[in-house]
Design a protein around this motif. Sequence first.
Motif, PDB file in Angstrom:
ATOM      1  N   ILE A 162      60.711  34.851  39.914  1.00  0.00           N
ATOM      2  CA  ILE A 162      60.701  34.237  41.187  1.00  0.00           C
ATOM      3  C   ILE A 162      61.626  33.351  41.172  1.00  0.00           C
ATOM      4  N   SER A 170      50.880  30.203  43.674  1.00  0.00           N
ATOM      5  CA  SER A 170      51.769  31.325  44.229  1.00  0.00           C
ATOM      6  C   SER A 170      51.558  31.537  45.600  1.00  0.00           C
ATOM      7  N   THR A 171      50.364  31.589  46.002  1.00  0.00           N
ATOM      8  CA  THR A 171      50.108  31.816  47.562  1.00  0.00           C
ATOM      9  C   THR A 171      51.042  30.480  48.409  1.00  0.00           C
ATOM     10  N   SER A 172      51.091  29.555  47.908  1.00  0.00           N
ATOM     11  CA  SER A 172      51.755  28.431  48.861  1.00  0.00           C
ATOM     12  C   SER A 172      53.316  28.694  48.663  1.00  0.00           C
ATOM     13  N   ILE A 173      53.609  29.250  47.444  1.00  0.00           N
ATOM     14  CA  ILE A 173      55.338  29.681  47.335  1.00  0.00           C
ATOM     15  C   ILE A 173      55.475  30.873  48.431  1.00  0.00           C
ATOM     16  N   ASN A 174      54.369  31.768  48.634  1.00  0.00           N
ATOM     17  CA  ASN A 174      54.639  32.759  49.398  1.00  0.00           C
ATOM     18  C   ASN A 174      54.671  32.218  51.131  1.00  0.00           C
ATOM     19  N   GLN A 175      53.773  31.331  51.247  1.00  0.00           N
ATOM     20  CA  GLN A 175      53.556  30.818  52.558  1.00  0.00           C
ATOM     21  C   GLN A 175      54.795  29.934  53.048  1.00  0.00           C
ATOM     22  N   GLY A 201      57.558  28.707  50.911  1.00  0.00           N
ATOM     23  CA  GLY A 201      58.697  29.026  50.577  1.00  0.00           C
ATOM     24  C   GLY A 201      59.442  27.841  49.615  1.00  0.00           C
ATOM     25  N   THR A 229      59.842  26.905  46.740  1.00  0.00           N
ATOM     26  CA  THR A 229      59.539  27.321  45.336  1.00  0.00           C
ATOM     27  C   THR A 229      59.403  26.390  44.048  1.00  0.00           C
TER      28      THR A 229
END
Lengths: 356, 389, 247
Positions: free
Chosen positions: A207, B342-347, B349, B351
């Motif tokens: 990612i 990982s959820t935080s990255i999704n929400q 961005g 990263t």
Amino acid sequence: MAKTYHPPSVIEAIRADYFSTRLNSVVTVTFATFVAWAIWQLVNWGLINATFSEENKDACGHGAGGACWAVIDARWRLVLFGLYPFEEQWRSGIACVAIVITGILSCVPWFWNARRLSGLWVGGFLVFYILMRGGILGLTPVFEQNWGGLSLTIFIFATTTLLGMPLAIVFALLRRSELPWIARTMGVVIDTIRSLPLLSIMFTFAIVLPFVLPGWMIGDKLYRVIVGYALFFACYQAEIIRGGMQALSPGQEEAAKALGMGYWHRIGYIVLPQAFRNALPPTINQLVITFKETSLVVIIGFFEILASGNAAYGNADWNFAHVEVYCFVGFIYFIFVFALSRYGAHLERRMAVAQR
Amino acid sequence: MFAALKDKSTRDSAAQLGFVGIFILLIVVFGFTARSNLEAQGMTSGFGFLERATGWGISFSLIDFSTSDTYLKAIWVGILNSLFLGVIALTLATVLGVAIGVMRVSGNKMAQLIATTYVEIFRNLPLLLQVFFWYAILTTLPRPRDFADATGPIFFTGRGVYLPGLNVTGLSVFLVFAALVVTFGLWIWLKSARKFARVSMSQKKTRARGIWITWLVLSAGLLWWGRIPDSSLVSQPFLKGLNFREGIRISPELMACIVSISIYGGAYIGEIVRAGFNAVGKGQSEAGHALGLSQFQTFVYIRLPLAIRAVLPTLINQYVWLFKSTTIGIAVGFVDFFMVISTSINQSGQTLELIAILMGGFLVINYSMAWVLNRVNDAIKLKGNQLRT
Amino acid sequence: MTNSHAVRIQNMDKYYGTFHALKGIDLSVAQGEKVVVCGPSGSGKSTLIRCINRLEEYHAGSINVFGTELDDNLDNIDEIRRETGMVFQHFNLFPHMTILENCTLAPMLVRKQSRAEAEEIAMEYLHKVKIPEQADKFPGQLSGGQQQRVAIARALCMKPKIMLFDEPTSALDPEMIAEVLDVMVKLADEGMTMICVTHEMGFARQVADRVVFMSDGEVVEQADPKTFFNAPQQERTKAFLGQILGH
């Protein structure tokens, strides 16, 4: 009356092993009962009341009857080959067999020579890749997205090991360098990567890397994850090789120096061959662990054997058959892993004898 | 110039500079590419986002967490959850592992057979497979409504395991448990460290008693502090309608993780314990028998302490490795540190920052754990090479 | 510059950290000369000869081997290692190679000889040390005395101009010492320049042109064997000889 010696009879041997003290007897009886009950339940569920073929599907399921091995009869192709096109699945099968043969041949001492071993693995891997990918020799092309199941697991394992092993040798040599900056930097890098969970490293490579790499280097997600895994493997394997080097007596390198041999000659002909022999059992252990941990790519979204197993029972027809499917997948893992670790144990015994 | 390269000291300095230089170059290149990528996508960098509200909830949390709490708090919840899972699973794995190890060296063939089968099965299967397996079994247990006429305090349902519990916050229970582990470590240290070798037995006993009493008092205090107001001390689960009320629910996700990591870890620790016993020379037990000690006494006073000292370094590595494996929580939906990130990255961005937090968090936890355990090891290890008989 | 010195060490110092291991060593060995270095343990004799082929580094002074200066220049170090042969106390044969492979490895890699050439030379030297029949065995299958003779042959295959011996018989069982000493005597008779660290005083009397006595990192006394054993000058030498020959 004097005692005369007679060799222990069968009854006496059993008594010594299982019933020597009161505590032992109690333990034996309890465990034996438990084992007998467990075996009876398993045999009952798994063999006697089980249904094996797909036609009898309705006999099992939803609590009725025994094990529903019929799900394997129905879905084994999905588990082994993933979404690979049906007509080409024979290629996937042969490719897996090719790697297995390569693995078995690696155990033959004739191949234990850097050139032959690398030649064998490069050859075996090429056969695998050409069969899976197609595009030449009249085979229809099948791209990596459609590879799945056991063949994807094997592919990830083989590529990781092929990339990771040379990298591990480089890391080990750098870490034991006599130049302090190099040795220390390498030490920090290796220890840091070893402290991180494998999943986080795979995740990062999948990612995060697209952010920090220039566009042309990004590549396909599968290969990024493999590079990440190879890096992780290399750090663990480097420590194992370094341990093998440390077990080597310093006189060996001194003798090579005294004969006028240069650094690369010393490393290639004297240090590494002996270090690898020393490090063989932990290396095999590391390979076993690497094979098992390929399962983690499921979480990154790849369709290897665990994911294909989940898909196999994940539809309306078979959604009760999770135990059977997991047993099947577990059995496949077990064959590979057990064979590898038995071989490692055999090697360990052989080397212990040789060192006497 | 090439002549200069033939000089050993010049070559050494050039090699070292070049090596470190490559690393610095990589970091610089990565930094610049990252910056330009982020700008192109119009995202801000920096850790300011940690103050923002998350907008999503967390299913399992030891402290209160609502959707309006910040990212920083969410990360804390994740870390606490990982530690919670880690402490419980590692403890159970140790207990199981020691039992299995002892069984394998016991001399009773039946026990050895069972232990060997256990180790061979659970060590050779991937942890992820085991997690999925247990999760599938736990979620296909009967639903709560099917327990209408069942009694007795613990219920194994498809929505979780319901037990009677104390009406206190999860955090206080966790702290009590963590204090227990610390107290246990202190007790071992007191009993086995070379530093206390000169202290008399009775003094050691008094100190040990003191340590345990402190823990009891501390626990009582923590539980009192964590008491949920306006409720009775003990809550029993009971079925009302379609679901259980009250009581403590252990979700299938958490249960699956605990069970699989304990069993998997137990298999590995069992092997390590067995190696430890094998490392204790036969001469030691022979001396014990010659002195008239029984099997059991030789085991407890001679073989066991020596075996523990022999394997502590390997065990430390194993603990670090097992703690890292708590990240599989994400596979079944247990909200551990990794899943929060990982959820935080999704929400959000963000990263790069979150990955840095993830790596940093794990490094800190692992290094601390290794450091503490290494101190214990240094305190109790034998000086010299006495173990080689 | 013509230089009849095989090895010339001038005012050499070596430190291990703060420990002054070798103090102001002055030693010259002429071509064809056989020098025996002896002394109590810790005197620095092994360190001294290990400095000659750069297995140890020195910190002051100079070492010159057959005209090549031993400094930080890698070409010089390689040259010197090619021309010196060393025999170790613990043999240090390569256990994963046969005896023949042990002897042919360096000539093939360093002197770039072909396998046939290297094997011919190797068999010649294995004949010389009297174990040609062991050529295809592994070191682990040989006795200590046989291994050390192979080690001598291995060093000789590189056709060195000088042979360094670091206590070659100290790790051998008594009955095997003679066979190794015989080989070394024969080598000496053929004119090889030798520097030998040893406790075997019989060998020194028979073969040495000069005996050097070291103690506490210094060269205390050097003389021809007759003078050395019969009329030692220094107190320390007399004490050492009293201990070593007294029993």
